[in-house]
Design a protein around this motif. Structure first.
Motif, PDB file in Angstrom:
ATOM      1  N   LEU A   8       0.801  -1.503  -0.014  1.00 16.76           N
ATOM      2  CA  LEU A   8       0.195  -0.382  -0.009  1.00 16.76           C
ATOM      3  C   LEU A   8       1.160   1.126  -0.442  1.00 16.76           C
ATOM      4  O   LEU A   8       1.874   1.549   0.225  1.00 16.76           O
ATOM      5  N   PRO A  32      -9.964   3.516   4.018  1.00 16.99           N
ATOM      6  CA  PRO A  32     -10.731   3.415   2.734  1.00 16.99           C
ATOM      7  C   PRO A  32     -13.284   3.279   2.658  1.00 16.99           C
ATOM      8  O   PRO A  32     -12.737   2.958   1.930  1.00 16.99           O
ATOM      9  N   MET A  48     -13.423   7.678  -8.830  1.00 16.60           N
ATOM     10  CA  MET A  48     -14.423   7.353  -7.753  1.00 16.60           C
ATOM     11  C   MET A  48     -13.865   6.076  -7.282  1.00 16.60           C
ATOM     12  O   MET A  48     -13.442   5.112  -7.382  1.00 16.60           O
ATOM     13  N   ILE A  49     -12.621   6.744  -5.602  1.00 15.62           N
ATOM     14  CA  ILE A  49     -11.737   5.131  -5.324  1.00 15.62           C
ATOM     15  C   ILE A  49     -10.870   5.935  -4.517  1.00 15.62           C
ATOM     16  O   ILE A  49     -11.800   5.815  -3.488  1.00 15.62           O
ATOM     17  N   HIS A  50     -10.814   4.341  -3.564  1.00 16.71           N
ATOM     18  CA  HIS A  50     -11.459   4.282  -2.064  1.00 16.71           C
ATOM     19  C   HIS A  50      -9.756   4.300  -1.785  1.00 16.71           C
ATOM     20  O   HIS A  50      -8.960   2.895  -1.869  1.00 16.71           O
ATOM     21  N   LEU A  51      -9.363   4.726  -0.707  1.00 15.91           N
ATOM     22  CA  LEU A  51      -7.660   4.765  -0.508  1.00 15.91           C
ATOM     23  C   LEU A  51      -7.010   4.342   1.030  1.00 15.91           C
ATOM     24  O   LEU A  51      -8.251   3.718   1.742  1.00 15.91           O
ATOM     25  N   GLU A  52      -5.812   3.961   0.551  1.00 17.50           N
ATOM     26  CA  GLU A  52      -6.050   2.975   1.397  1.00 17.50           C
ATOM     27  C   GLU A  52      -4.338   3.616   1.720  1.00 17.50           C
ATOM     28  O   GLU A  52      -3.698   3.450   0.533  1.00 17.50           O
ATOM     29  N   LEU A 226      -2.773   0.952  -5.654  1.00 18.40           N
ATOM     30  CA  LEU A 226      -3.947   1.794  -5.633  1.00 18.40           C
ATOM     31  C   LEU A 226      -4.892   0.878  -5.813  1.00 18.40           C
ATOM     32  O   LEU A 226      -6.009   1.625  -5.946  1.00 18.40           O
ATOM     33  N   GLN A 227      -4.876  -0.343  -6.282  1.00 18.32           N
ATOM     34  CA  GLN A 227      -5.517  -0.942  -6.952  1.00 18.32           C
ATOM     35  C   GLN A 227      -6.554  -0.789  -8.367  1.00 18.32           C
ATOM     36  O   GLN A 227      -7.645  -1.022  -8.149  1.00 18.32           O
ATOM     37  N   GLN A 228      -6.310  -0.137  -9.158  1.00 22.21           N
ATOM     38  CA  GLN A 228      -6.295   0.814 -10.118  1.00 22.21           C
ATOM     39  C   GLN A 228      -5.435  -0.132 -11.614  1.00 22.21           C
ATOM     40  O   GLN A 228      -5.049   0.016 -11.690  1.00 22.21           O
TER      41      GLN A 228
ATOM     42  N   MET B   1      -8.572  -5.356   0.723  1.00 23.05           N
ATOM     43  CA  MET B   1      -8.887  -4.849   1.220  1.00 23.05           C
ATOM     44  C   MET B   1     -10.075  -3.694   0.428  1.00 23.05           C
ATOM     45  O   MET B   1     -10.287  -5.366  -0.526  1.00 23.05           O
ATOM     46  N   LEU B   2     -10.530  -2.848   0.847  1.00 15.79           N
ATOM     47  CA  LEU B   2     -11.972  -2.592   0.448  1.00 15.79           C
ATOM     48  C   LEU B   2     -12.130  -1.556  -0.836  1.00 15.79           C
ATOM     49  O   LEU B   2     -12.985  -1.266  -1.400  1.00 15.79           O
ATOM     50  N   THR B   3     -10.624  -1.821  -1.586  1.00 19.66           N
ATOM     51  CA  THR B   3     -11.070  -0.246  -2.574  1.00 19.66           C
ATOM     52  C   THR B   3     -11.631  -1.030  -4.019  1.00 19.66           C
ATOM     53  O   THR B   3     -11.091  -2.541  -4.141  1.00 19.66           O
ATOM     54  N   ARG B   4     -12.326   0.103  -4.924  1.00 21.40           N
ATOM     55  CA  ARG B   4     -13.092  -1.026  -5.138  1.00 21.40           C
ATOM     56  C   ARG B   4     -13.127   0.568  -6.970  1.00 21.40           C
ATOM     57  O   ARG B   4     -13.104   1.137  -6.082  1.00 21.40           O
TER      58      ARG B   4
END
Lengths: 1229, 186
Positions: A8, A32, A48-52, A226-228, B1-4
């Motif tokens: 991360l 997140p 839209m992005i969920h941040l960690e 970033l899970q992108q 994790m929960l990132t989508r």
């Protein structure tokens, strides 16, 4: 750079570590939870992005060194945690710490920082002398955030469950997210800019793709972090495209220096490795610039694969994999990289299996089965590669690998290297498979078959039959190489059939060649010969090849047949084509025993001239019902069936494209063959319905895929002899469904011919017709009739004669010069023979000249029909042969007014035991009428003779009285009137039988030959028996009759004639007191409505049978109109009371007979006429007897014309109108 | 994790490597200068087809021509097998959509050596163009225009009153159109 999947982005935390540790869990959880909108540069859509984040402790040494732009470890945000609420303490330690932290950050250039002040109630309570809490925050803000007051955040009671606490949490998190995003945007943007700058330098000499690769990959890592994944994938795709472009440019001659390393000879071909997220070995190779093209491609693909699987798009992986493999092969070729032969095959094979394993690992069975279409390409590719490896390494050869092959195998296996640790323990790794397959012939076969069958199954499951067959075909090739033709056969057969069905001639030829080889090995002689025949006629092959296959047939044909062997029947389609068939005669209709010529035109498809030993055709007999329809009907049908026939007897057979050869013909869709159909009613041949019929519907509507029996010959018992037509009567033959050509032991059979060709054979009964030469035969004059004998199947021998029974009413006039013409069945004149006619009393015998069957014999004879006396009476004629027949009946024709006589002729023909009855119709040319004109007792007879025929006649001797000197000519449709006066001799009978006779001859005939023929007309004249006088008397006192007034009508009936002997029969008289009286009935009828009869209008009177006896009757009538009115009609009838018994005595009968006799023409046959009259009498008696019994009523019988004379006929009486009601109408115009 | 991912950026579909270059322009990362080098210097003397086939509705060849001649059989096999994919693509489009269906079917399938493109007329006559895989300069649009030309010429053939529909095509005009599209055997 070390990075592992699942990392991360780091956030460095400074300050109070214990405070941070207490908050860490909730912070990592909360961050997140809510997405943030990420707005991005270069027009990329916001997402839209969920941040960690990975919160790590701040350490100075962890900070990136100046110039190191490594993103992976780059702290995107620095947070300083403090829970200081004491000003003293702040001033004493916290502030300094913060300053130090700030200066470190400043040194590093990090501007993304945040100070978090945590407040807690508990801490506040402990300290009594506290400053307002805001003051600390204010102080910090004042000290550090001179313009960015938002860089300092307060978090109140973070560990408590209060609303205040939650509010402060959420505002803190929002702040944190915003700052993180800002940092991402800023830092990634800067990174991208740098990267782009680096890329723009790619034309500079020192630029290295590998270095650039590492930079851009770092960006990809960050996006992945970033899970992108999409963005990460884009990075790899860009790298991929860039590299591809370079390779292409290199291929186009525009080489880049750095590409040199990729052009190094390929030393390792271990295939893709997709089981690790990152293949570090390969990455390092790239980093060091030592990677080969395959290494780079493999690494790139493994990364793309990983990301695609993250994105749950496994089917894109398979698709891309196939493209990648194709592309790599192409690129290596383009870059002219030297590769050990077979090495690429190994690489592709391993890679295909690796991809498939990877996909199988992330999908369940059902998913895999549903997506066969995505994986089957890889399966096929792997199969192909394994096959080529097998061929390369001598694993397919019958003898097994040579030492050279073994060396090659060893080299190839060496290039695979060691097996990867991931798969060492699995039983079915691609590495193990390849190793095993290349190790032995048996193992290779096992693996190859396994793969082939798997691929075929999949293709079949998704309906790609052609692809499946193609693999089947290469399997067949494999089996052939292995010397196993039995197993090859079915695959070849399957493929061949589909190619034939779809009409792909090159494939057909190619597969057929393989098939021939296979059949040869299997010793399927017949099939092999058939295939050879097809190949010998195949235009796709070279002349030599065709000759070779032809030789195969010849060799077999010339072999002496083994005793058990019979001839081999092959389909003719391959050998020769039936082009044309010509019938002679063209109509293809022949009679039994006639010769029908059939000319066949056959096109030989063999490469050299062929000597055919025998040609035979099989016929199919079809018995055609309704021989009665005759030849005309038959030929009509035929022309309907054969539009190509064109009437010249030629049947053309449709040809497949000559270029494509025999195999092609079957595949072409047959053309529609439409015919007009007419349905006529059988009785009057009026059209019931009409339509269009498709004749070859069975060909058009059949299933196309599985038309199996193309090349299978019908090896039935073939008739070897040429066809003999047995005599079948009245049938038609449809023609040859089978035809055969033989060469030595080999027969070529065409199992059916289309269009159906047929010819008709008919048998005909001999037939005799007699027809007039002119339109109508006229009675009374000699005329010629034509005898036509169609001999049919009968052979007229010498001495055969026609026997005509003579009839008196129609004698046959035989002339001396009589000859018969013989015509052949086609209407040609064959000859002319004399005909002898002999006539005896009863029969006329015509001896016929010998005539062969199915010829026509024609001759003419002169006949004469006597005109019977008119009017005709119904009677019976007895024919000379004893049969009782009705006499020729005469009928009045309504249109022409001609009376015609049907004259029957009975003929005994030599071919039949029965007599033939032929009816000839004669027309009577005349019509006669007579009328009696009376004037008191004087009588005139007028006879009118009317010519109703079209011929002109001259008339002679109209006899009733004296000779007439003039000879009138009666023109067609004209009349001649003759008038005579009658004078009564004493004691004349009451009625007089008269006969008018005249002679006539056609005017046109020359005088010398004018033979006058008699014409008779018989009629009856009657004497006047009664005269009738009427008188109208006005009512008493009046001079004239007046309308509406009653007048008297006085009728006096006077007997004119003496009674005669014979009268008793004519009139019903009764004897009353010695006075003979007869009863009459009178009747007054006014048809014109001029008179009203008042009182009785009719009555019965008894008249004495004596001359001048008079009876007067008074009646009253009333005129209805004024003017000269004609007298009302008065009619008199004989009144026969019911008691009257008809007394027909035998003597009277004979008397009557005698009477009639005297008036009859003596020229007529006595026998016939007496018979007729006798029978007439009997009929009469029977009739009256019936009347007697059935009707006990008085009868009225009218008098014959001339028996009653009306004095007052035509008289008129003046009637005056009534004066009172006189109405005058005046019309003035 | 929960990132989508809540929203998705339009993606690259990697249909072919050559296509990618065009697409990348959109992403803001221009490769323009790279392209300029490509087309000018073709090692292949033309950017044309190696095999062109017209296949009747009933799947027998109306016309098939390939270059070079030695490989004819292989092309016949390739074209014939490609009918599988053509049929699959036609049937994949629902019956209702058949009217609006695009005639161009795109890449039917790539092989190691060739790319096979398909096109189906409304009367189910198929056109197949085989292109050498190494011929990377040929774009989708160019293939499309080749098909269009082919279709036009085929229509002319069909309009010829002396041409019997279903017969193999033996038209000089059509031949010359095809020849113009084919790689001249070098």
């Amino acid at each position: 750079v070390s990075w592992r999947a699942g990392s991360l982005p780091p956030v460095m935390c400074a300050g109070d570590q214990s405070l941070f540790t207490s908050l860490y869990t909730s912070l990592a959880q909360q961050l997140p939870k809510e997405p943030m909108e990420w707005r991005r540069s270069y027009g990329r859509a916001p997402k839209m992005i969920h941040l960690e984040a990975n919160f790590v402790q701040f350490k100075e040494e962890l900070l990136p060194k100046d110039g190191n732009r490594a993103l992976l470890t780059f702290p995107f945000l620095h947070i300083y945690w403090t829970d200081c609420c004491d000003t003293e303490m702040y001033k004493a330690s916290v502030k300094d710490d913060m300053l130090r932290w700030q200066s470190t950050l400043r040194l590093d250039g990090s501007v993304d920082w945040l100070i978090v002040v945590v407040e807690s109630e508990a801490k506040k309570k402990n300290k009594t002398n506290i400053l307002p809490r805001t003051s600390i925050v204010d102080k910090i803000r004042n000290d550090f955030c001179n313009k960015q007051s938002d860089r300092c955040v307060v978090l109140s009671d973070p560990l408590k469950e209060s609303s205040r606490s939650q509010d402060s949490w959420s505002s803190f998190l929002t702040k944190l997210r915003t700052l993180l995003l800002m940092s991402f945007t800023k830092n990634l943007g800067r990174f991208e800019d740098d990267m782009r700058t680096l890329r723009e330098k790619r034309t500079e000499p020192g630029w290295s793709f590998c270095d650039y690769f590492m930079v851009q990959e770092e960006l990809a890592f960050v996006f992945e972090m970033l899970q992108q994944f999409e963005d990460a994938l884009v990075q790899y795709d860009e790298l991929d495209a860039l590299f591809t472009q370079y390779v292409l440019n290199f291929g186009a001659g525009d080489g880049a220096n750095w590409l040199g390393s990729f052009c190094a000879p390929v030393k390792r071909w271990s295939g893709l490795l997709l089981r690790r997220p990152i293949d570090m070995e390969k990455r390092e190779l790239i980093q060091r610039g030592e990677a080969s093209l395959l290494d780079l491609r493999s690494y790139l693909f493994s990364r793309q694969c990983t990301l695609l699987i993250f994105l749950q798009r496994p089917w894109e992986v398979t698709q891309r994999a196939l493209e990648l493999l194709h592309n790599c092969v192409q690129e290596l070729r383009l870059l002219e990289v030297s590769v050990v032969q077979g090495a690429l095959d190994c690489w592709v094979f391993l890679s295909c299996l690796e991809v498939l394993h990877r996909i199988e690992g992330c999908c369940d069975r059902a998913q895999l089965e549903a997506n066969c279409s995505h994986t089957v390409g890889l399966w096929t590719y792997a199969t192909e590669k394994l096959k080529s490896l097998g061929y390369l390494c001598g694993l397919v050869a019958e003898k097994g690998p040579t030492s050279e092959d073994l060396n090659r195998t060893v080299d190839l296996l060496a290039g695979l290297g060691e097996e990867r640790p991931e798969t060492v323990n699995s039983l079915q790794s691609p590495y193990k498979k390849l190793n095993e397959a290349l190790s032995s012939v048996e193992a290779f076969e096992k693996h190859y078959l396994e793969l082939s069958h798997a691929a075929m199954e999949m293709y079949r499951a998704i309906g790609r039959m052609r692809s499946s067959r193609l693999i089947g075909k290469s399997l067949a090739e494999f089996y052939m190489k292995k010397g196993d033709p039995e197993r090859a056969e079915c695959f070849l057969d399957d493929s061949l059939r589909s190619y034939v069905a779809e009409g792909w001639s090159l494939q057909v030829t190619h597969t057929r060649k393989q098939m021939a080889e296979c059949q040869k090995l299997l010793q399927q002689t017949e099939d092999y010969l058939q295939t050879s025949a097809l190949l010998a006629g195949d235009a796709n092959l070279t002349e030599e090849e065709r000759k070779h296959f032809y030789q195969v047939i010849l060799t077999f044909a010339s072999q002496p047949p083994a005793p058990s062997d019979q001839t081999v029947a092959l389909s003719m389609a391959a050998f020769a084509q039936l082009r044309q068939m010509q019938f002679s005669p063209p109509g293809a209709v022949v009679h039994v025993g006639a010769a029908l010529q059939l000319e066949l035109r056959v096109r030989c498809l063999m490469p050299v001239a062929v000597q055919v030993e025998q040609l035979a055709a099989t016929l199919h007999f079809s018995l055609e019902q309704g021989g009665a329809r005759g030849r005309a009907g038959g030929t009509q049908r035929r022309t309907g069936q054969e539009p190509q026939g064109q009437g010249d007897g030629v049947v053309l057979f449709p040809q497949g494209s000559s270029l494509a050869g025999a195999g092609m013909g079957a595949s072409l869709p047959p053309a529609l063959e439409l015919y007009e159909m007419q349905d006529r009613s059988p009785s009057d041949s009026s059209l019931n319905s009409t339509g269009v019929v498709c004749k070859n519907m069975h060909l058009l509507l059949r299933r196309h895929d599985s038309s199996a029996s193309l090349d299978t010959p019908t090896a039935g018992a073939l008739p070897r002899s040429s066809v003999t037509l047995s005599l079948l009567v009245g049938l038609s033959f449809s023609l040859p469904p089978l035809s055969t050509l033989s060469v030595g032991r080999v027969q070529f059979v065409q199992s059916h011919i289309y269009p159906v060709v047929q010819y008709e054979v008919y048998s005909q009964e001999p037939q005799l017709t007699i027809e007039p030469l002119s339109d109508n035969l006229l009675a009374g004059i000699p005329q010629k009739v034509k005898f036509t004998i169609a001999t049919g199947h009968y052979n007229v021998k010498k001495g055969d004669a026609l026997q005509l029974s003579n009839t008196d009413s129609m004698p046959i006039l035989h002339s001396s010069c009589c000859s018969a013409t013989i015509l052949s069945s086609t209407g040609e004149r064959v000859g002319e023979r004399a005909l002898s006619v002999q006539s005896s009393e009863k029969v006329t015998s015509i001896s016929l000249p010998p005539t062969p069957p199915y010829h026509t014999l024609e001759f003419q004879l002169e006949v004469l029909c006597h005109i019977p006396p008119t009017p005709f009476k119904p009677d019976i004629e007895r024919l000379t042969n004893g049969e009782v027949r009705h006499r020729p009946k005469s009928h009045s024709q309504a249109d022409s007014g001609m009376i015609h006589i049907d004259q029957k002729v009975s003929i005994d023909c030599p071919w039949s035991i029965y007599s033939t009855l032929i009816s000839l119709t004669f027309y009577v040319p005349f019509k006669a009428k007579h009328s009696i004109l009376s004037a008191g007792k004087r009588k005139y007879i007028q006879v009118c003779l009317q010519n109703v025929s079209d011929t002109n006649f001259q008339l002679a001797d109209p006899v009733l009285t004296e000779r007439q000197p003039t000879i009138p000519t009666v023109c067609s449709q004209q009349s001649v009137f003759c008038l005579w006066e009658m004078r009564w001799a004493k004691h004349l009978p009451l009625c007089l039988q008269c006969a008018f006779s005249a002679s006539f001859a056609p005017v046109s005939a020359s005088d010398a030959h004018t033979a006058f023929k008699p014409y008779r007309y018989e009629f009856q004249l009657d004497r006047t028996l009664y005269s009738l006088k009427a008188e109208i008397l006005p009512s008493s006192g009046d001079q004239h009759c007046r309308t509406g007034a009653l007048c008297g009508l006085e009728v006096s009936i006077t007997r004119q004639a003496e009674p005669s002997e014979t009268e008793g029969e004519e009139e019903e008289s009764t004897e009353i007191e010695g006075l003979r009286t007869t009863k009459l009935m009178y009747e007054v009828v006014d048809n014109s409505s001029n008179w009203a009869v008042c009182g009785k209008s009719s009555g019965v009177v008894s008249m004495p049978v004596a001359a001048s006896a008079t009876h007067r009757v008074q009646m009253e009538v009333m005129p209805l109109f004024a003017g000269h009115l004609p007298f009302p009609n008065i009619k008199v009838f004989k009144y026969l009371p019911h008691s009257a018994v008809p007394a027909i005595q035998p003597d009277t009968d004979s008397c009557l007979e005698n009477d009639t006799m005297s008036l009859l023409d003596k020229g007529l046959d006595d026998q016939g006429d007496t018979a007729s009259i006798r029978s007439r009498g009997s009929i009469h008696s029977v009739g009256s007897g019936e009347q007697q019994r059935g009707l006990p009523m008085p009868r009225l019988e009218p008098f014959s014309p001339g028996q009653v004379f009306y004095w007052s006929q035509g008289r008129q009486v003046l009637v005056l109108p009534v004066t009172d009601d006189h109405v005058m109408e005046v019309n003035v115009t | 994790m929960l990132t989508r991912l809540k929203t998705q950026v339009p993606l690259f579909s990697m249909n072919s490597y050559t296509k990618l270059g065009e697409k990348l322009k959109l992403s803001g990362l221009s490769l323009a200068s790279t392209h300029s080098h490509v087309i000018r210097l073709g090692r292949h003397n033309s950017k044309m087809a190696v095999c062109i086939a017209v296949i009747a509705k009933e799947n027998y060849p109306l016309f098939i021509r390939s270059v070079p001649v030695q490989n004819e059989l292989k092309f016949h096999y390739t074209v014939h097998t490609s009918l599988d994919v053509v049929e699959e693509k036609i049937s994949a489009v629902g019956k209702a959509m058949a009217d609006q269906r695009e005639l161009y079917l795109g890449l039917l399938y790539p092989t190691e050596d060739y790319k096979v493109y398909g096109y189906v007329t409304n009367s189910k006559v198929k056109f197949v163009i085989v292109v050498d895989s190494s011929n990377t300069s040929l774009r989708d649009n160019e293939i499309r225009s080749m098909f269009r030309k082919l279709h036009n010429s085929f229509t002319d053939v069909m309009c010829n009153p002396f041409y019997n529909p279903g017969d193999t095509i033996q038209s000089k005009a059509f031949d010359s159109i095809v020849s113009a599209m084919m790689v001249q055997a070098s």
